[in-house]
Design an enzyme around this catalytic site. Sequence first.
Site, PDB file in Angstrom:
ATOM      1  N   LYS A 186       1.192  -0.983  -0.166  1.00  0.00           N
ATOM      2  CA  LYS A 186       0.200   0.362   0.168  1.00  0.00           C
ATOM      3  C   LYS A 186       0.564   0.969  -0.038  1.00  0.00           C
ATOM      4  CE  LYS A 186      -1.699   3.819   2.626  1.00  0.00           C
ATOM      5  NZ  LYS A 186      -1.665   4.084   1.848  1.00  0.00           N
TER       6      LYS A 186
ATOM      7  N   GLU B  95      10.643   1.708   9.957  1.00  0.00           N
ATOM      8  CA  GLU B  95      12.155   3.258   9.340  1.00  0.00           C
ATOM      9  C   GLU B  95      10.983   4.161   9.014  1.00  0.00           C
ATOM     10  OE1 GLU B  95      15.112   2.405   8.481  1.00  0.00           O
ATOM     11  OE2 GLU B  95      14.733   0.278   7.611  1.00  0.00           O
TER      12      GLU B  95
ATOM     13  N   CYS C  75      14.129  11.401   5.673  1.00  0.00           N
ATOM     14  CA  CYS C  75      13.826  11.145   6.782  1.00  0.00           C
ATOM     15  C   CYS C  75      15.566  11.250   7.156  1.00  0.00           C
ATOM     16  CB  CYS C  75      13.511   9.641   7.528  1.00  0.00           C
ATOM     17  SG  CYS C  75      14.729   8.648   5.719  1.00  0.00           S
TER      18      CYS C  75
ATOM     19  N   GLU D 163      11.073  16.369  14.280  1.00  0.00           N
ATOM     20  CA  GLU D 163      11.029  15.949  13.049  1.00  0.00           C
ATOM     21  C   GLU D 163       9.858  17.239  12.683  1.00  0.00           C
ATOM     22  OE1 GLU D 163       9.591  12.537  10.663  1.00  0.00           O
ATOM     23  OE2 GLU D 163      11.305  12.516  10.667  1.00  0.00           O
TER      24      GLU D 163
HETATM   25  P1  NAD Z   1       2.517   7.988   7.811  1.00  0.00           P
HETATM   26  O1  NAD Z   1       2.840   7.314   8.937  1.00  0.00           O
HETATM   27  O2  NAD Z   1       1.472   9.353   7.573  1.00  0.00           O
HETATM   28  O3  NAD Z   1       1.989   7.512   6.936  1.00  0.00           O
HETATM   29  C1  NAD Z   1       2.678   6.560   5.913  1.00  0.00           C
HETATM   30  C2  NAD Z   1       1.689   5.654   5.792  1.00  0.00           C
HETATM   31  O4  NAD Z   1       1.804   4.749   7.049  1.00  0.00           O
HETATM   32  C3  NAD Z   1       0.993   5.876   3.724  1.00  0.00           C
HETATM   33  O5  NAD Z   1       0.876   4.959   2.693  1.00  0.00           O
HETATM   34  C4  NAD Z   1      -0.022   6.281   4.882  1.00  0.00           C
HETATM   35  O6  NAD Z   1      -1.449   6.119   4.526  1.00  0.00           O
HETATM   36  C5  NAD Z   1      -0.056   4.440   5.729  1.00  0.00           C
HETATM   37  N1  NAD Z   1      -1.038   4.712   7.358  1.00  0.00           N
HETATM   38  C6  NAD Z   1      -1.392   5.874   7.771  1.00  0.00           C
HETATM   39  N2  NAD Z   1      -2.227   5.627   9.139  1.00  0.00           N
HETATM   40  C7  NAD Z   1      -1.573   4.165   8.894  1.00  0.00           C
HETATM   41  C8  NAD Z   1      -2.916   3.438   9.932  1.00  0.00           C
HETATM   42  N3  NAD Z   1      -2.940   3.923  10.923  1.00  0.00           N
HETATM   43  N4  NAD Z   1      -2.263   1.999   9.723  1.00  0.00           N
HETATM   44  C9  NAD Z   1      -1.778   1.902   8.473  1.00  0.00           C
HETATM   45  N5  NAD Z   1      -1.331   2.429   7.628  1.00  0.00           N
HETATM   46  C10 NAD Z   1      -1.367   3.463   7.863  1.00  0.00           C
HETATM   47  O7  NAD Z   1       3.722   9.275   7.334  1.00  0.00           O
HETATM   48  P2  NAD Z   1       4.150  10.002   5.612  1.00  0.00           P
HETATM   49  O8  NAD Z   1       3.293  11.184   6.337  1.00  0.00           O
HETATM   50  O9  NAD Z   1       3.504   9.339   4.748  1.00  0.00           O
HETATM   51  O10 NAD Z   1       5.816  10.181   5.546  1.00  0.00           O
HETATM   52  C11 NAD Z   1       6.288  11.183   6.521  1.00  0.00           C
HETATM   53  C12 NAD Z   1       7.347  10.354   7.571  1.00  0.00           C
HETATM   54  O11 NAD Z   1       8.164   9.176   6.758  1.00  0.00           O
HETATM   55  C13 NAD Z   1       8.286  11.011   8.520  1.00  0.00           C
HETATM   56  O12 NAD Z   1       8.736  10.914   9.359  1.00  0.00           O
HETATM   57  C14 NAD Z   1       9.131  10.560   7.962  1.00  0.00           C
HETATM   58  O13 NAD Z   1      10.672  10.328   8.652  1.00  0.00           O
HETATM   59  C15 NAD Z   1       9.352   9.159   7.987  1.00  0.00           C
HETATM   60  N6  NAD Z   1       9.871   8.048   7.280  1.00  0.00           N
HETATM   61  C16 NAD Z   1      10.853   7.191   7.364  1.00  0.00           C
HETATM   62  C17 NAD Z   1      12.068   7.266   6.840  1.00  0.00           C
HETATM   63  C18 NAD Z   1      13.450   5.618   7.317  1.00  0.00           C
HETATM   64  O14 NAD Z   1      12.986   5.169   6.123  1.00  0.00           O
HETATM   65  N7  NAD Z   1      13.029   6.128   8.242  1.00  0.00           N
HETATM   66  C19 NAD Z   1      11.759   7.186   5.295  1.00  0.00           C
HETATM   67  C20 NAD Z   1      10.568   8.392   5.067  1.00  0.00           C
HETATM   68  C21 NAD Z   1       9.999   9.286   5.765  1.00  0.00           C
END
Ligand code: NAD
Length: 469
Positions: A172, A247, A281, A377
């Site tokens: 997803k 991650e 990130c 962050e």
């Molecule tokens: P997010 O957590 O809002 O969403 C990530 C994914 O999770 C999306 O596909 C979203 O639809 C899904 N999601 C949301 N709620 C969910 C739930 N309750 N159950 C299952 N899935 C759910 O994050 P974002 O806003 O898309 O991305 C930004 C964040 O990601 C930042 O905090 C960033 O640091 C982090 N990030 C980390 C890495 C890493 O490798 N460490 C890489 C990129 C981004």
Amino acid sequence: MTSVFRDEHWIGGAYVPSASAERIGVENPYTEEVFGHVPAGTPEDVDLAVSAARAAFDGWASASPAERGAALTRLHRALAARADEIARIVGLELGTPLKIAKAVQAGLPLTVLAGYAELAAQPAHEETIGNSLVVHEPIGVVGAITPWNYPLHQVVAKVGAALAAGCTVVLKPSELTPLTAYLLADAFAEADLPPGVFNLVTGTGPAVGSAIAGHPGVDMVSFTGSTRTGAAISHAAADRIAKVSLELGGKSANVILDDADVVKAVKVGVGNAFLNSGQTCTAWTRMLVHRAHYDEAVELAAKTASGYTLGDPFDAATRLGPLASAAQKERVRGFIERATARLVAGGLDAPVPGQGHFVAPTVFADVDPDSEIAQEEIFGPVLSIIPFDDDDEAVAIANNSKYGLAGAVWGSDARAVAVARRLRTGAVDVNGGSFNPFAPFGGYKQSGIGRELGAYGLTEFQQVKAIQR
Ligand code: NAD
């Protein structure tokens, strides 16, 4: 205007209609126009995809390394043929400037996938310990949930590794940037991999993401995204004791010692902090500078930040694109508004283009290491500069974070490596050492659990069995 409408999920080796007629619009963050849509998937769609992945598992898990390697090589070829289109679509759905999109958003996942095609072709690791033969086996059906900031890289880091290990996948992608994943599904179709080894279901986190995380047919959930969602996914998987790899976020420190090449350290540091408009990130969002070079570093960082060209991602002169969404822009502006440190570049009143979700590259100096902008962050182009007096203080400030994902140290080699060893973080670049897409990638503390990329990334998707003789 380009329009990209996708009305189906990729399940069991075919595009199939969604159980829902509802669609999620995809916005171009520069023009602020909706230019495409994808299905708002449902738990029923997830059921279908998990069934397809389960049905494919035995065959894919028992395929020979040569077969899996050849299949991933075909997939890589089909994806590489779409490199320009990947960069274009990421430019449209995320706003990454085209040159960076080509190199990072398209180039990096292709490099990672080529690596996994090679690893897939090698026999799984086996060893003898006393009277035990220790073998590594695929863990099963993997649910992969990814964010929007590197839409294809984050997908390929999971899908490539899981498939190379012999697992099957239900993906997803983020609902903000779901279109790039369809180019991967198109590549699967062209490369003719066994039906069901890879399945794509689009939708929101609460509907599709939580259905994957809580599904009894999913053996492991591999997640990249925010720490908050990572915790929710861990709770969902805990009830059935499913493995979770995470991650998550970061607040990485760029430590500039008194014997560093300060000009290079500051210029590279600002570039790193603002890559992808700061939506990275691993971004080095805290610049820690020895007091001997502090004033010079602040001046240079402010000058470098002010020199960025903001604009249309498809204009060759653009260095910094918009943020991914209006909500992200407002979130970032909130951090800037609440900050009490000394503003030396950018800020809320700095000029930005008249359209698009822009925030000007912003630099704060004299930042309190415990303040919000030094701890949270921000995920936007905001850099905090903090002075220190000696190595011990630099290490203490760098480690004063709930995160531990990346970081950097600049100084004479042996001393910089010694400081790097003391940082509680998953990766440290010394004197500009470049990102290695085959080295283990992941976080300490709230930055995550487990590692991605290269051989370490593949191991995450394996079980270990001891056979006694
Ligand atoms: P997010 O957590 O809002 O969403 C990530 C994914 O999770 C999306 O596909 C979203 O639809 C899904 N999601 C949301 N709620 C969910 C739930 N309750 N159950 C299952 N899935 C759910 O994050 P974002 O806003 O898309 O991305 C930004 C964040 O990601 C930042 O905090 C960033 O640091 C982090 N990030 C980390 C890495 C890493 O490798 N460490 C890489 C990129 C981004």
